[in-house]
Scaffold this active site. Structure first.
Site, PDB file in Angstrom:
ATOM      1  N   HIS A   1      -7.054  -5.140   9.913  1.00  0.00           N
ATOM      2  CA  HIS A   1      -6.734  -4.915   8.420  1.00  0.00           C
ATOM      3  C   HIS A   1      -5.347  -5.637   7.818  1.00  0.00           C
ATOM      4  CE1 HIS A   1      -4.781  -0.721   9.292  1.00  0.00           C
ATOM      5  NE2 HIS A   1      -3.901  -1.381   9.068  1.00  0.00           N
TER       6      HIS A   1
ATOM      7  N   GLU B   1      -9.646  -1.944   5.215  1.00  0.00           N
ATOM      8  CA  GLU B   1     -10.176  -1.775   6.413  1.00  0.00           C
ATOM      9  C   GLU B   1     -11.610  -2.454   6.570  1.00  0.00           C
ATOM     10  OE1 GLU B   1      -8.494   0.080   8.509  1.00  0.00           O
ATOM     11  OE2 GLU B   1      -8.177   1.904   7.989  1.00  0.00           O
TER      12      GLU B   1
ATOM     13  N   ASP C   1      -7.348  -3.031  13.832  1.00  0.00           N
ATOM     14  CA  ASP C   1      -8.631  -3.407  13.366  1.00  0.00           C
ATOM     15  C   ASP C   1      -8.859  -4.677  12.752  1.00  0.00           C
ATOM     16  OD1 ASP C   1      -7.659  -2.497  10.823  1.00  0.00           O
ATOM     17  OD2 ASP C   1      -9.257  -0.939  10.724  1.00  0.00           O
TER      18      ASP C   1
ATOM     19  N   ASP D   1       0.813  -1.253   0.088  1.00  0.00           N
ATOM     20  CA  ASP D   1      -0.034   0.168   0.115  1.00  0.00           C
ATOM     21  C   ASP D   1       0.882   1.220  -0.009  1.00  0.00           C
ATOM     22  OD1 ASP D   1       1.016  -0.376   2.460  1.00  0.00           O
ATOM     23  OD2 ASP D   1      -0.975  -0.814   3.379  1.00  0.00           O
TER      24      ASP D   1
END
Ligand code: GLP
Length: 270
Positions: free
Chosen positions: A138, A143, A136, A67
Protein backbone atom coordinates in the site's frame (compact mmCIF):
# COMPACT_ATOMS: atom_id res chain seq x y z
CA UNK A 1 10.23 5.55 -12.74
CA UNK A 2 13.82 5.54 -11.53
CA UNK A 3 15.32 3.39 -8.78
CA UNK A 4 18.31 4.60 -6.77
CA UNK A 5 20.14 1.97 -4.74
CA UNK A 6 22.36 3.13 -1.88
CA UNK A 7 24.33 1.01 0.58
CA UNK A 8 22.27 1.31 3.75
CA UNK A 9 19.12 2.75 5.30
CA UNK A 10 20.84 5.81 6.74
CA UNK A 11 22.17 6.84 3.33
CA UNK A 12 18.76 6.10 1.77
CA UNK A 13 17.09 8.42 4.28
CA UNK A 14 19.83 11.01 3.81
CA UNK A 15 19.49 10.99 0.02
CA UNK A 16 15.71 11.34 0.35
CA UNK A 17 16.12 14.25 2.77
CA UNK A 18 18.71 15.91 0.46
CA UNK A 19 16.38 15.64 -2.57
CA UNK A 20 13.56 17.12 -0.53
CA UNK A 21 15.76 19.92 0.87
CA UNK A 22 16.90 20.85 -2.64
CA UNK A 23 13.27 21.19 -3.77
CA UNK A 24 12.43 23.31 -0.73
CA UNK A 25 15.39 25.64 -1.31
CA UNK A 26 14.39 26.03 -4.96
CA UNK A 27 10.76 26.75 -4.04
CA UNK A 28 10.35 28.03 -0.47
CA UNK A 29 6.55 27.82 -0.69
CA UNK A 30 6.72 24.15 -1.67
CA UNK A 31 3.58 22.07 -1.10
CA UNK A 32 5.00 18.94 0.40
CA UNK A 33 3.22 15.61 0.77
CA UNK A 34 4.36 13.71 3.85
CA UNK A 35 4.27 10.09 4.96
CA UNK A 36 4.56 8.36 8.30
CA UNK A 37 5.98 5.00 9.44
CA UNK A 38 9.30 3.90 10.88
CA UNK A 39 11.17 4.34 7.59
CA UNK A 40 10.42 8.06 7.52
CA UNK A 41 11.70 8.77 11.02
CA UNK A 42 15.29 9.00 9.76
CA UNK A 43 14.30 11.33 6.91
CA UNK A 44 12.67 13.72 9.37
CA UNK A 45 15.68 13.52 11.68
CA UNK A 46 17.90 14.63 8.78
CA UNK A 47 15.52 17.45 7.84
CA UNK A 48 15.57 18.66 11.45
CA UNK A 49 19.38 18.61 11.33
CA UNK A 50 19.42 20.57 8.07
CA UNK A 51 17.12 23.14 9.65
CA UNK A 52 19.34 23.47 12.73
CA UNK A 53 22.74 23.40 11.02
CA UNK A 54 22.06 24.85 7.60
CA UNK A 55 19.02 27.05 8.20
CA UNK A 56 16.72 25.01 5.94
CA UNK A 57 13.60 27.17 6.02
CA UNK A 58 10.13 25.67 6.33
CA UNK A 59 8.33 28.94 7.11
CA UNK A 60 6.57 29.23 3.75
CA UNK A 61 6.12 25.52 3.10
CA UNK A 62 2.74 23.77 3.35
CA UNK A 63 2.44 20.06 4.14
CA UNK A 64 -0.26 17.49 3.48
CA UNK A 65 0.00 14.08 5.10
CA UNK A 66 -1.16 11.01 3.25
CA UNK A 67 -3.40 9.64 5.95
CA UNK A 68 -4.72 9.63 9.51
CA UNK A 69 -6.43 7.08 11.72
CA UNK A 70 -10.14 7.45 12.39
CA UNK A 71 -11.38 7.76 15.94
CA UNK A 72 -8.20 8.77 17.75
CA UNK A 73 -8.03 12.13 19.49
CA UNK A 74 -5.85 14.24 17.13
CA UNK A 75 -2.80 14.65 19.33
CA UNK A 76 -2.98 11.31 21.12
CA UNK A 77 -0.07 8.88 20.99
CA UNK A 78 -0.43 6.74 17.89
CA UNK A 79 -2.12 9.41 15.77
CA UNK A 80 -0.22 10.57 12.72
CA UNK A 81 -0.62 14.18 13.88
CA UNK A 82 1.27 13.20 17.03
CA UNK A 83 3.91 11.39 14.97
CA UNK A 84 4.43 14.44 12.74
CA UNK A 85 4.68 16.85 15.68
CA UNK A 86 7.20 14.60 17.39
CA UNK A 87 9.42 13.81 14.41
CA UNK A 88 9.27 16.98 12.32
CA UNK A 89 6.89 19.84 13.05
CA UNK A 90 8.22 20.64 16.53
CA UNK A 91 11.81 20.55 15.25
CA UNK A 92 11.60 22.95 12.30
CA UNK A 93 10.13 26.41 11.71
CA UNK A 94 6.96 25.27 9.95
CA UNK A 95 3.83 27.28 10.77
CA UNK A 96 1.26 25.05 12.51
CA UNK A 97 -1.51 26.40 10.25
CA UNK A 98 0.50 25.24 7.22
CA UNK A 99 0.45 21.60 8.35
CA UNK A 100 -2.49 19.59 7.06
CA UNK A 101 -3.61 16.10 8.04
CA UNK A 102 -7.05 14.61 7.52
CA UNK A 103 -9.15 14.97 10.68
CA UNK A 104 -9.96 11.42 11.75
CA UNK A 105 -12.22 12.81 14.48
CA UNK A 106 -14.51 14.73 12.11
CA UNK A 107 -18.24 14.14 12.64
CA UNK A 108 -18.82 13.97 8.88
CA UNK A 109 -15.91 11.96 7.49
CA UNK A 110 -17.12 12.17 3.89
CA UNK A 111 -17.19 15.96 4.08
CA UNK A 112 -13.73 15.97 5.68
CA UNK A 113 -12.34 13.87 2.79
CA UNK A 114 -13.82 16.21 0.20
CA UNK A 115 -12.53 19.26 2.10
CA UNK A 116 -9.02 17.73 2.21
CA UNK A 117 -8.97 17.36 -1.57
CA UNK A 118 -10.21 20.94 -1.89
CA UNK A 119 -7.46 22.28 0.42
CA UNK A 120 -4.82 20.54 -1.73
CA UNK A 121 -6.38 22.04 -4.85
CA UNK A 122 -6.56 25.54 -3.37
CA UNK A 123 -2.85 25.48 -2.59
CA UNK A 124 -2.06 24.55 -6.18
CA UNK A 125 -1.54 20.80 -5.77
CA UNK A 126 1.29 18.82 -4.19
CA UNK A 127 4.77 19.51 -5.57
CA UNK A 128 6.59 16.58 -3.99
CA UNK A 129 4.97 13.57 -2.31
CA UNK A 130 7.04 11.45 0.04
CA UNK A 131 5.90 7.82 0.18
CA UNK A 132 6.68 4.66 2.09
CA UNK A 133 5.38 1.23 1.20
CA UNK A 134 3.34 -1.07 3.43
CA UNK A 135 3.96 -4.80 3.66
CA UNK A 136 1.01 -5.42 1.31
CA UNK A 137 2.24 -2.82 -1.16
CA UNK A 138 0.00 0.00 0.00
CA UNK A 139 0.81 3.68 -0.43
CA UNK A 140 -0.89 5.87 2.14
CA UNK A 141 -3.51 3.46 3.43
CA UNK A 142 -4.62 2.35 -0.04
CA UNK A 143 -5.03 -1.30 0.78
CA UNK A 144 -5.27 -4.05 -1.88
CA UNK A 145 -8.12 -3.52 -4.37
CA UNK A 146 -8.19 0.24 -3.81
CA UNK A 147 -9.30 1.83 -7.06
CA UNK A 148 -6.29 3.20 -8.90
CA UNK A 149 -8.27 6.41 -9.56
CA UNK A 150 -9.49 6.74 -5.95
CA UNK A 151 -9.57 10.06 -4.11
CA UNK A 152 -9.30 10.85 -0.40
CA UNK A 153 -11.72 8.62 1.48
CA UNK A 154 -12.22 6.19 4.37
CA UNK A 155 -10.57 2.78 4.19
CA UNK A 156 -10.77 -0.29 6.40
CA UNK A 157 -7.28 -1.57 7.20
CA UNK A 158 -6.24 -5.16 6.54
CA UNK A 159 -5.37 -7.43 9.49
CA UNK A 160 -1.77 -7.53 8.19
CA UNK A 161 -1.54 -3.71 8.23
CA UNK A 162 -3.02 -3.58 11.74
CA UNK A 163 -0.38 -6.06 12.91
CA UNK A 164 2.44 -4.13 11.21
CA UNK A 165 1.39 -0.85 12.75
CA UNK A 166 0.75 -2.22 16.25
CA UNK A 167 4.28 -1.27 17.27
CA UNK A 168 3.17 2.39 17.25
CA UNK A 169 0.53 1.40 19.85
CA UNK A 170 2.89 -0.31 22.28
CA UNK A 171 2.46 -3.61 20.42
CA UNK A 172 -1.19 -3.79 21.45
CA UNK A 173 -3.21 -4.86 18.39
CA UNK A 174 -6.48 -4.04 20.14
CA UNK A 175 -5.50 -0.34 20.29
CA UNK A 176 -4.84 0.04 16.55
CA UNK A 177 -7.76 1.86 14.88
CA UNK A 178 -9.47 -0.30 12.26
CA UNK A 179 -10.15 2.51 9.80
CA UNK A 180 -8.32 5.50 8.39
CA UNK A 181 -8.75 8.43 6.04
CA UNK A 182 -6.25 8.25 3.20
CA UNK A 183 -5.46 10.21 0.07
CA UNK A 184 -6.54 8.06 -2.85
CA UNK A 185 -4.18 6.52 -5.38
CA UNK A 186 -5.52 9.08 -7.87
CA UNK A 187 -4.77 11.91 -5.42
CA UNK A 188 -1.19 10.68 -5.11
CA UNK A 189 -0.77 10.30 -8.88
CA UNK A 190 -1.82 13.96 -9.29
CA UNK A 191 1.23 15.26 -7.42
CA UNK A 192 4.05 16.67 -9.53
CA UNK A 193 6.84 14.45 -8.18
CA UNK A 194 6.81 11.24 -6.12
CA UNK A 195 9.64 9.99 -3.96
CA UNK A 196 9.21 6.53 -2.47
CA UNK A 197 11.61 5.30 0.20
CA UNK A 198 11.90 1.62 1.11
CA UNK A 199 14.54 0.03 3.31
CA UNK A 200 15.23 -3.34 4.85
CA UNK A 201 14.86 -6.99 3.85
CA UNK A 202 11.19 -7.11 4.79
CA UNK A 203 10.35 -4.73 1.89
CA UNK A 204 12.37 -6.50 -0.84
CA UNK A 205 9.69 -8.80 -2.29
CA UNK A 206 6.81 -6.31 -2.25
CA UNK A 207 9.04 -3.55 -3.63
CA UNK A 208 9.98 -5.75 -6.62
CA UNK A 209 6.29 -6.38 -7.26
CA UNK A 210 5.51 -2.67 -7.07
CA UNK A 211 8.37 -1.55 -9.32
CA UNK A 212 8.75 -4.40 -11.79
CA UNK A 213 5.48 -6.30 -11.54
CA UNK A 214 2.22 -5.61 -13.34
CA UNK A 215 0.20 -2.52 -12.43
CA UNK A 216 -2.49 -3.92 -10.19
CA UNK A 217 -4.89 -2.71 -7.53
CA UNK A 218 -3.62 -5.64 -5.43
CA UNK A 219 -0.36 -3.69 -4.96
CA UNK A 220 -1.34 -0.04 -5.03
CA UNK A 221 2.29 1.17 -5.12
CA UNK A 222 2.48 -0.38 -8.60
CA UNK A 223 0.29 2.50 -9.82
CA UNK A 224 3.37 4.72 -9.45
CA UNK A 225 4.61 3.15 -12.70
CA UNK A 226 2.05 5.45 -14.34
CA UNK A 227 3.55 8.58 -12.79
CA UNK A 228 5.73 10.69 -15.10
CA UNK A 229 8.19 11.64 -12.34
CA UNK A 230 8.58 9.00 -9.67
CA UNK A 231 11.85 8.08 -8.00
CA UNK A 232 12.32 5.16 -5.65
CA UNK A 233 15.18 5.27 -3.14
CA UNK A 234 16.15 1.92 -1.64
CA UNK A 235 18.95 0.41 0.38
CA UNK A 236 20.78 -2.77 -0.66
CA UNK A 237 18.55 -4.94 1.53
CA UNK A 238 15.33 -3.70 -0.05
CA UNK A 239 16.87 -3.96 -3.54
CA UNK A 240 17.71 -7.68 -3.40
CA UNK A 241 14.68 -8.89 -5.42
CA UNK A 242 14.93 -6.27 -8.18
CA UNK A 243 15.76 -7.80 -11.57
CA UNK A 244 16.93 -4.54 -13.15
CA UNK A 245 19.54 -3.61 -10.51
CA UNK A 246 22.47 -3.26 -12.93
CA UNK A 247 20.58 -0.79 -15.09
CA UNK A 248 19.36 1.22 -12.10
CA UNK A 249 22.92 1.46 -10.73
CA UNK A 250 24.21 2.53 -14.14
CA UNK A 251 21.65 5.33 -14.35
CA UNK A 252 22.52 6.65 -10.88
CA UNK A 253 26.24 6.46 -11.68
CA UNK A 254 25.99 8.22 -15.05
CA UNK A 255 22.98 10.52 -15.38
CA UNK A 256 23.87 14.19 -14.88
CA UNK A 257 20.75 14.76 -12.72
CA UNK A 258 22.30 12.61 -10.00
CA UNK A 259 25.85 14.01 -10.12
CA UNK A 260 25.45 16.18 -7.03
CA UNK A 261 23.91 13.32 -5.05
CA UNK A 262 26.44 10.61 -5.87
CA UNK A 263 29.11 11.39 -3.33
CA UNK A 264 27.41 10.12 -0.22
CA UNK A 265 30.21 11.52 1.96
CA UNK A 266 29.08 14.97 0.87
CA UNK A 267 25.52 14.03 1.73
CA UNK A 268 26.42 13.68 5.38
CA UNK A 269 25.05 16.55 7.47
CA UNK A 270 27.65 19.29 7.96
C1 GLP B 1 1.75 2.96 7.30
C2 GLP B 1 1.49 4.22 6.49
C3 GLP B 1 2.17 4.13 5.15
C4 GLP B 1 3.62 3.69 5.31
C5 GLP B 1 3.67 2.35 5.97
C6 GLP B 1 5.08 1.79 6.09
O1 GLP B 1 0.93 1.92 6.92
N1 GLP B 1 0.10 4.48 6.30
O2 GLP B 1 2.11 5.40 4.52
O3 GLP B 1 4.23 3.62 4.06
O4 GLP B 1 3.12 2.54 7.26
O5 GLP B 1 5.57 1.89 7.39
P1 GLP B 1 7.01 1.50 7.85
O6 GLP B 1 7.93 2.56 7.34
O7 GLP B 1 6.93 1.52 9.35
O8 GLP B 1 7.35 0.18 7.29
Amino acid sequence: MEVIIVPDRDRAALLTARILAKELRAKPNLVLGLATGRTMERVYAFLATFHKNEGLDFSRCHTFNLDEYIGLPARSQGSYRHYMEEHLFAKVNIRPEHTHLPDGGASDLGAECRAYEERIRQLGGIDLQLLGIGGDGHIGFNEPLSALLSRTREKALTPATLAQNAEMFGGDLARVPRRAITMGVGTILDCRRCLLLATGKSKAAILAQAVEGPITAMVTASALQLHPRCQVVVDEEAATSLGGQDYYRWIFANEPEWAEFRDLELLKPR
